[in-house]
Design a protein around this motif. Sequence first.
Motif, PDB file in Angstrom:
ATOM      1  N   VAL A  14       8.167  46.001  42.151  1.00 14.78           N
ATOM      2  CA  VAL A  14       7.377  44.908  41.567  1.00 14.78           C
ATOM      3  C   VAL A  14       8.038  44.409  40.277  1.00 14.78           C
ATOM      4  O   VAL A  14       8.167  43.195  40.054  1.00 14.78           O
ATOM      5  CB  VAL A  14       5.932  45.381  41.277  1.00 14.78           C
ATOM      6  N   THR A  15       8.480  45.351  39.438  1.00 14.43           N
ATOM      7  CA  THR A  15       9.117  44.961  38.168  1.00 14.43           C
ATOM      8  C   THR A  15      10.398  44.174  38.421  1.00 14.43           C
ATOM      9  O   THR A  15      10.643  43.156  37.760  1.00 14.43           O
ATOM     10  CB  THR A  15       9.429  46.214  37.338  1.00 14.43           C
ATOM     11  N   MET A  16      11.215  44.637  39.364  1.00 13.71           N
ATOM     12  CA  MET A  16      12.465  43.940  39.642  1.00 13.71           C
ATOM     13  C   MET A  16      12.199  42.547  40.219  1.00 13.71           C
ATOM     14  O   MET A  16      12.877  41.572  39.858  1.00 13.71           O
ATOM     15  CB  MET A  16      13.308  44.778  40.629  1.00 13.71           C
ATOM     16  N   SER A  17      11.208  42.431  41.097  1.00  9.66           N
ATOM     17  CA  SER A  17      10.855  41.115  41.654  1.00  9.66           C
ATOM     18  C   SER A  17      10.364  40.188  40.537  1.00  9.66           C
ATOM     19  O   SER A  17      10.699  38.991  40.512  1.00  9.66           O
ATOM     20  CB  SER A  17       9.768  41.258  42.718  1.00  9.66           C
ATOM     21  N   ALA A  18       9.574  40.733  39.607  1.00  7.57           N
ATOM     22  CA  ALA A  18       9.086  39.921  38.477  1.00  7.57           C
ATOM     23  C   ALA A  18      10.240  39.491  37.589  1.00  7.57           C
ATOM     24  O   ALA A  18      10.277  38.355  37.103  1.00  7.57           O
ATOM     25  CB  ALA A  18       8.066  40.726  37.677  1.00  7.57           C
ATOM     26  N   LEU A  19      11.200  40.383  37.382  1.00  7.24           N
ATOM     27  CA  LEU A  19      12.349  40.057  36.531  1.00  7.24           C
ATOM     28  C   LEU A  19      13.208  38.960  37.166  1.00  7.24           C
ATOM     29  O   LEU A  19      13.664  38.048  36.468  1.00  7.24           O
ATOM     30  CB  LEU A  19      13.177  41.331  36.307  1.00  7.24           C
ATOM     31  N   VAL A  20      13.427  39.053  38.471  1.00  6.63           N
ATOM     32  CA  VAL A  20      14.181  37.996  39.168  1.00  6.63           C
ATOM     33  C   VAL A  20      13.441  36.668  39.056  1.00  6.63           C
ATOM     34  O   VAL A  20      14.042  35.609  38.828  1.00  6.63           O
ATOM     35  CB  VAL A  20      14.392  38.382  40.652  1.00  6.63           C
ATOM     36  N   THR A  21      12.114  36.715  39.186  1.00 10.27           N
ATOM     37  CA  THR A  21      11.304  35.498  39.063  1.00 10.27           C
ATOM     38  C   THR A  21      11.431  34.880  37.669  1.00 10.27           C
ATOM     39  O   THR A  21      11.570  33.667  37.532  1.00 10.27           O
ATOM     40  CB  THR A  21       9.822  35.829  39.343  1.00 10.27           C
ATOM     41  N   VAL A  68      21.195  26.526  38.946  1.00 12.44           N
ATOM     42  CA  VAL A  68      22.314  26.426  38.003  1.00 12.44           C
ATOM     43  C   VAL A  68      23.251  27.618  38.142  1.00 12.44           C
ATOM     44  O   VAL A  68      24.471  27.481  38.030  1.00 12.44           O
ATOM     45  CB  VAL A  68      21.779  26.349  36.555  1.00 12.44           C
ATOM     46  N   GLN A  69      22.685  28.789  38.409  1.00 14.22           N
ATOM     47  CA  GLN A  69      23.445  30.034  38.501  1.00 14.22           C
ATOM     48  C   GLN A  69      23.175  30.730  39.844  1.00 14.22           C
ATOM     49  O   GLN A  69      22.650  31.843  39.881  1.00 14.22           O
ATOM     50  CB  GLN A  69      23.036  30.961  37.347  1.00 14.22           C
ATOM     51  N   PRO A  70      23.534  30.115  40.979  1.00 21.07           N
ATOM     52  CA  PRO A  70      23.238  30.750  42.269  1.00 21.07           C
ATOM     53  C   PRO A  70      23.988  32.066  42.479  1.00 21.07           C
ATOM     54  O   PRO A  70      23.448  33.012  43.056  1.00 21.07           O
ATOM     55  CB  PRO A  70      23.676  29.685  43.293  1.00 21.07           C
ATOM     56  N   LEU A  71      25.239  32.130  41.995  1.00 24.69           N
ATOM     57  CA  LEU A  71      26.011  33.374  42.157  1.00 24.69           C
ATOM     58  C   LEU A  71      25.398  34.498  41.319  1.00 24.69           C
ATOM     59  O   LEU A  71      25.280  35.634  41.783  1.00 24.69           O
ATOM     60  CB  LEU A  71      27.467  33.129  41.750  1.00 24.69           C
ATOM     61  N   ALA A  72      24.991  34.175  40.088  1.00 25.98           N
ATOM     62  CA  ALA A  72      24.353  35.189  39.232  1.00 25.98           C
ATOM     63  C   ALA A  72      23.057  35.684  39.865  1.00 25.98           C
ATOM     64  O   ALA A  72      22.754  36.883  39.816  1.00 25.98           O
ATOM     65  CB  ALA A  72      24.075  34.600  37.845  1.00 25.98           C
ATOM     66  N   PHE A 115      20.192  40.080  42.236  1.00 30.96           N
ATOM     67  CA  PHE A 115      19.252  40.576  43.233  1.00 30.96           C
ATOM     68  C   PHE A 115      19.840  41.751  44.021  1.00 30.96           C
ATOM     69  O   PHE A 115      19.145  42.748  44.274  1.00 30.96           O
ATOM     70  CB  PHE A 115      18.865  39.443  44.186  1.00 30.96           C
ATOM     71  N   VAL A 116      21.123  41.650  44.381  1.00 31.88           N
ATOM     72  CA  VAL A 116      21.766  42.752  45.108  1.00 31.88           C
ATOM     73  C   VAL A 116      21.819  44.005  44.229  1.00 31.88           C
ATOM     74  O   VAL A 116      21.496  45.112  44.678  1.00 31.88           O
ATOM     75  CB  VAL A 116      23.183  42.339  45.559  1.00 31.88           C
ATOM     76  N   ALA A 117      22.215  43.825  42.957  1.00 29.65           N
ATOM     77  CA  ALA A 117      22.251  44.964  42.035  1.00 29.65           C
ATOM     78  C   ALA A 117      20.842  45.525  41.808  1.00 29.65           C
ATOM     79  O   ALA A 117      20.667  46.743  41.667  1.00 29.65           O
ATOM     80  CB  ALA A 117      22.868  44.545  40.705  1.00 29.65           C
ATOM     81  N   GLY A 118      19.843  44.652  41.808  1.00 30.23           N
ATOM     82  CA  GLY A 118      18.459  45.103  41.634  1.00 30.23           C
ATOM     83  C   GLY A 118      17.983  45.955  42.795  1.00 30.23           C
ATOM     84  O   GLY A 118      17.253  46.939  42.600  1.00 30.23           O
ATOM     85  N   PHE A 142       6.931  36.866  47.504  1.00 26.69           N
ATOM     86  CA  PHE A 142       8.024  36.471  48.408  1.00 26.69           C
ATOM     87  C   PHE A 142       9.211  37.430  48.262  1.00 26.69           C
ATOM     88  O   PHE A 142       9.792  37.875  49.267  1.00 26.69           O
ATOM     89  CB  PHE A 142       8.448  35.034  48.105  1.00 26.69           C
ATOM     90  N   LEU A 143       9.570  37.760  47.026  1.00 27.03           N
ATOM     91  CA  LEU A 143      10.709  38.660  46.813  1.00 27.03           C
ATOM     92  C   LEU A 143      10.417  40.067  47.337  1.00 27.03           C
ATOM     93  O   LEU A 143      11.317  40.735  47.867  1.00 27.03           O
ATOM     94  CB  LEU A 143      11.053  38.707  45.319  1.00 27.03           C
TER      95      LEU A 143
END
Length: 339
Positions: free
Chosen positions: A261-268, A206-210, A215-218, A294-295
């Motif tokens: 790990v935290t950032m990957s979990a947040l993206v998930t 739904v939000q591919p750009l977001a 992810f880049v900002a992360g 994967f992230l």
Amino acid sequence: MWDDVLQFIDPALQPEFIIGTVKAVVIAVGLLSVVPGLVWLERRLMGRFQVRLGPNRVGPLGLGQPFADSIKLLFKESIIQSSADKFLYHLAPAVVVFTAIVTFAVIPFGGSFTVFEQEIGLWGANVNSGILFVFAISGMGIYGMVLAGLASNNKYSLMGGLRSSAQMISYELALGLSALSVIVLTGSLNLIDLVESQKNLPYILVQPLAFLLFFVAGIAETNRAPFDLPEAEQELVAGFHTEYTGMKFAMFFMGEYVNMVTMSALVTLLFLGGWNTYGIPVWPIIAFSGKVFFLLCVFIWLRSTFPRLRYDRLMTFGWKVLLPLCLLNLLITAVIKVL
């Protein structure tokens, strides 16, 4: 007297307190235990990406290498230059590790289950404004890097600390605004609510750009390549931790890997549906762990593939590309939501 003692320790005997304490210990130990495995994974994958073997001498498949390095750092002499501010010098790595672990306290990694009539959720704490808590505490981690740069009394360290703070300010805006698009859709700051709202469809569709912007900002927030300007070896030796040795040096890396790990979990949680399996016959916690893994591999792939950006281009990219795109995406999302 005994009544007073029992009254004093009574809160500590409540099941909720015991469960919360056990959760906190398990999360802290689990996160710190992941770091050696992540170091090994990064070295092995980078070896493959660069057409070489990677660690392969200590134990099977080089699995003993992180433990050998840990022992070496543990017993290495801690050298502190005489002109350093001793208190801040010791405080800085502790701030980095502490904030990295505390940030994970509100990250849910599964649903809840019942044991002996007690409902136990797979999270440290279920906070209504969980995503704000994550941003607030992770933002405090930058103080550790700035303090390390100031306390070392070294020009390279100071420059690395200043770069860290400037980079955090530049990319924190993009991080928050891209997450805001998802919050507008969900109407909640609770991370469990965000996952529940993706039962049928993950927000990455739904939000591919977001997702891309977040992810880049992360990556920039975690100081990972190609945004590792605060510790650019060719320019600043090692940046804010140039003067650190032994376990204090290792603590900065522990904080960095825990933040990964935290950032990957947040993206998930925000974009990949959290522990929702979408019909795949696996346990929810396995689905969540697989997405995070994967992230993490993508983090390592990016480090092996892309060269480090020039510092002025890093700032330009953050303020003139990411930020306008985040605002545009948020505006479009808000308009669609209202209509």
